[in-house]
Scaffold this motif. Sequence first.
Motif, PDB file in Angstrom:
ATOM      1  N   LEU A  18       0.958  -1.023  -0.021  1.00 25.42           N
ATOM      2  CA  LEU A  18      -0.059   0.208  -0.026  1.00 25.42           C
ATOM      3  C   LEU A  18       0.704   1.019  -0.062  1.00 25.42           C
ATOM      4  N   TYR A  19       1.013   1.816  -1.254  1.00 27.24           N
ATOM      5  CA  TYR A  19       2.067   3.039  -1.334  1.00 27.24           C
ATOM      6  C   TYR A  19       1.227   4.414  -0.681  1.00 27.24           C
ATOM      7  N   GLY A  20       2.232   4.820   0.163  1.00 29.93           N
ATOM      8  CA  GLY A  20       1.923   5.933   0.902  1.00 29.93           C
ATOM      9  C   GLY A  20       1.303   5.558   2.337  1.00 29.93           C
ATOM     10  N   TYR A  21       0.815   4.446   2.773  1.00 22.33           N
ATOM     11  CA  TYR A  21       0.317   3.877   3.932  1.00 22.33           C
ATOM     12  C   TYR A  21       1.358   4.189   5.092  1.00 22.33           C
ATOM     13  N   ASP A  22       0.596   4.430   6.177  1.00 21.88           N
ATOM     14  CA  ASP A  22       1.575   4.778   7.591  1.00 21.88           C
ATOM     15  C   ASP A  22       1.975   3.705   8.378  1.00 21.88           C
ATOM     16  N   GLY A  23       1.510   2.392   7.691  1.00 25.74           N
ATOM     17  CA  GLY A  23       2.130   1.471   8.718  1.00 25.74           C
ATOM     18  C   GLY A  23       2.769   0.271   7.925  1.00 25.74           C
ATOM     19  N   LYS A  24       2.935  -1.051   8.312  1.00 26.80           N
ATOM     20  CA  LYS A  24       3.591  -1.981   7.851  1.00 26.80           C
ATOM     21  C   LYS A  24       3.181  -2.285   6.655  1.00 26.80           C
ATOM     22  N   CYS A  25       2.064  -2.111   6.220  1.00 26.72           N
ATOM     23  CA  CYS A  25       1.518  -2.655   4.936  1.00 26.72           C
ATOM     24  C   CYS A  25       1.872  -1.691   3.832  1.00 26.72           C
ATOM     25  N   LYS A  26       2.744  -0.762   3.987  1.00 22.67           N
ATOM     26  CA  LYS A  26       3.356   0.015   2.921  1.00 22.67           C
ATOM     27  C   LYS A  26       4.467  -0.916   2.419  1.00 22.67           C
ATOM     28  N   ASN A  27       4.945  -2.222   3.092  1.00 25.69           N
ATOM     29  CA  ASN A  27       5.885  -2.993   2.554  1.00 25.69           C
ATOM     30  C   ASN A  27       5.399  -4.015   1.773  1.00 25.69           C
ATOM     31  N   VAL A  28       5.925  -4.808   0.989  1.00 30.43           N
ATOM     32  CA  VAL A  28       5.164  -5.868  -0.070  1.00 30.43           C
ATOM     33  C   VAL A  28       5.091  -7.013   0.922  1.00 30.43           C
ATOM     34  N   HIS A  29       4.131  -7.590   0.944  1.00 27.56           N
ATOM     35  CA  HIS A  29       3.461  -8.626   1.696  1.00 27.56           C
ATOM     36  C   HIS A  29       2.514  -9.401   1.069  1.00 27.56           C
ATOM     37  N   GLY A  30       2.046 -10.426   1.801  1.00 32.06           N
ATOM     38  CA  GLY A  30       0.937 -11.170   1.311  1.00 32.06           C
ATOM     39  C   GLY A  30      -0.261 -11.864   2.034  1.00 32.06           C
ATOM     40  N   HIS A  31      -1.053 -12.289   1.539  1.00 34.30           N
ATOM     41  CA  HIS A  31      -2.301 -12.669   2.476  1.00 34.30           C
ATOM     42  C   HIS A  31      -2.905 -13.996   1.650  1.00 34.30           C
ATOM     43  N   PRO A 106      -4.475  -1.328  -3.550  1.00 32.47           N
ATOM     44  CA  PRO A 106      -5.192  -2.821  -3.422  1.00 32.47           C
ATOM     45  C   PRO A 106      -5.387  -2.955  -2.013  1.00 32.47           C
ATOM     46  N   THR A 107      -6.132  -2.457  -1.383  1.00 34.70           N
ATOM     47  CA  THR A 107      -6.963  -2.743  -0.123  1.00 34.70           C
ATOM     48  C   THR A 107      -7.955  -3.913  -0.175  1.00 34.70           C
ATOM     49  N   SER A 108      -8.184  -4.500   0.727  1.00 38.49           N
ATOM     50  CA  SER A 108      -9.265  -5.607   0.769  1.00 38.49           C
ATOM     51  C   SER A 108     -10.754  -4.863   0.087  1.00 38.49           C
ATOM     52  N   GLU A 109     -10.780  -3.487   0.605  1.00 36.04           N
ATOM     53  CA  GLU A 109     -12.242  -2.728   0.288  1.00 36.04           C
ATOM     54  C   GLU A 109     -12.251  -2.449  -1.217  1.00 36.04           C
ATOM     55  N   MET A 110     -10.986  -2.101  -1.794  1.00 36.08           N
ATOM     56  CA  MET A 110     -11.144  -1.847  -3.052  1.00 36.08           C
ATOM     57  C   MET A 110     -10.960  -3.201  -3.987  1.00 36.08           C
ATOM     58  N   GLN A 135     -12.036 -12.220   2.652  1.00 39.20           N
ATOM     59  CA  GLN A 135     -11.367 -12.111   4.132  1.00 39.20           C
ATOM     60  C   GLN A 135      -9.562 -12.219   3.764  1.00 39.20           C
ATOM     61  N   GLU A 136      -9.093 -11.038   4.517  1.00 35.58           N
ATOM     62  CA  GLU A 136      -7.787 -10.964   4.288  1.00 35.58           C
ATOM     63  C   GLU A 136      -7.034 -11.696   5.558  1.00 35.58           C
ATOM     64  N   THR A 137      -7.426 -11.653   6.569  1.00 37.23           N
ATOM     65  CA  THR A 137      -6.827 -12.728   7.532  1.00 37.23           C
ATOM     66  C   THR A 137      -7.948 -13.168   8.449  1.00 37.23           C
ATOM     67  N   GLU A 138      -7.612 -14.031   9.303  1.00 34.60           N
ATOM     68  CA  GLU A 138      -8.484 -14.752  10.189  1.00 34.60           C
ATOM     69  C   GLU A 138      -9.736 -13.981  10.855  1.00 34.60           C
ATOM     70  N   THR A 139      -9.118 -12.483  11.225  1.00 31.03           N
ATOM     71  CA  THR A 139     -10.082 -11.701  11.817  1.00 31.03           C
ATOM     72  C   THR A 139     -10.495 -10.350  11.141  1.00 31.03           C
ATOM     73  N   SER A 140     -10.003 -10.262   9.891  1.00 33.02           N
ATOM     74  CA  SER A 140     -10.160  -9.066   8.971  1.00 33.02           C
ATOM     75  C   SER A 140     -10.660  -9.355   7.806  1.00 33.02           C
ATOM     76  N   TYR A 141     -11.913  -8.940   7.396  1.00 29.62           N
ATOM     77  CA  TYR A 141     -12.532  -8.662   6.099  1.00 29.62           C
ATOM     78  C   TYR A 141     -13.209  -7.636   5.648  1.00 29.62           C
ATOM     79  N   ALA A 142     -13.726  -7.513   4.104  1.00 32.19           N
ATOM     80  CA  ALA A 142     -14.307  -6.431   3.620  1.00 32.19           C
ATOM     81  C   ALA A 142     -15.511  -7.113   2.900  1.00 32.19           C
ATOM     82  N   GLU A 143     -16.619  -6.561   3.100  1.00 37.33           N
ATOM     83  CA  GLU A 143     -17.828  -6.862   2.792  1.00 37.33           C
ATOM     84  C   GLU A 143     -18.259  -5.876   1.617  1.00 37.33           C
ATOM     85  N   TRP A 144     -19.105  -6.358   0.361  1.00 37.32           N
ATOM     86  CA  TRP A 144     -19.890  -5.915  -0.463  1.00 37.32           C
ATOM     87  C   TRP A 144     -21.171  -6.339  -0.527  1.00 37.32           C
ATOM     88  N   TYR A 145     -22.150  -5.616  -0.570  1.00 38.13           N
ATOM     89  CA  TYR A 145     -23.669  -5.756  -0.676  1.00 38.13           C
ATOM     90  C   TYR A 145     -24.230  -5.118  -1.944  1.00 38.13           C
TER      91      TYR A 145
END
Length: 152
Positions: A18-31, A106-110, A135-145
């Motif tokens: 996540l370019y420009g993000y202020d946390g760890k997810c600015k780094n390349v990682h996977g789910h 490229p967030t779960s929401e988008m 669902q991105e992790t066991e405890t985090s997800y985005a929903e679309w209705y």
Amino acid sequence: MSKIRITKQFSFETGHALYGYDGKCKNVHGHSYKLSVTVIGTPINNTDHVKYGMVIDFGDLKKIVKEEIVDVFDHATVFNKNTPHVELAKALKDRGHSVMLVDYQPTSEMMVIDFAEKITQRLPKHISLFALKLQETETSYAEWYASDNASL
């Protein structure tokens, strides 16, 4: 006849940053993503129809989601093409990596918005996309209705 919701679940591995993000997810990682796709429709009531009693064949729904989402995103790294990550993307592609450049962060929401648009375009006319859960992790997800997005 009653409206019925049918859900099929999928899983795929995807990297992103996540370019420009202020946390760890600015780094390349996977789910290890889990995607639940729910459609709604009326079961086929023609007794001569090979799909009698089905809203949609689970295999047909699987084919759509596999072609539009799973086969494209699985083991790929996703970057927003409007960021300096395009340089990293090019370097990875040059080394044989699967890389996707998208028009969004490229967030779960988008991603779930993108998935909804792609799946909706492929569904038969008598079937509607009801909901997506990414669902991105066991405890985090985005929903679309669909009910929240009547313009699609």
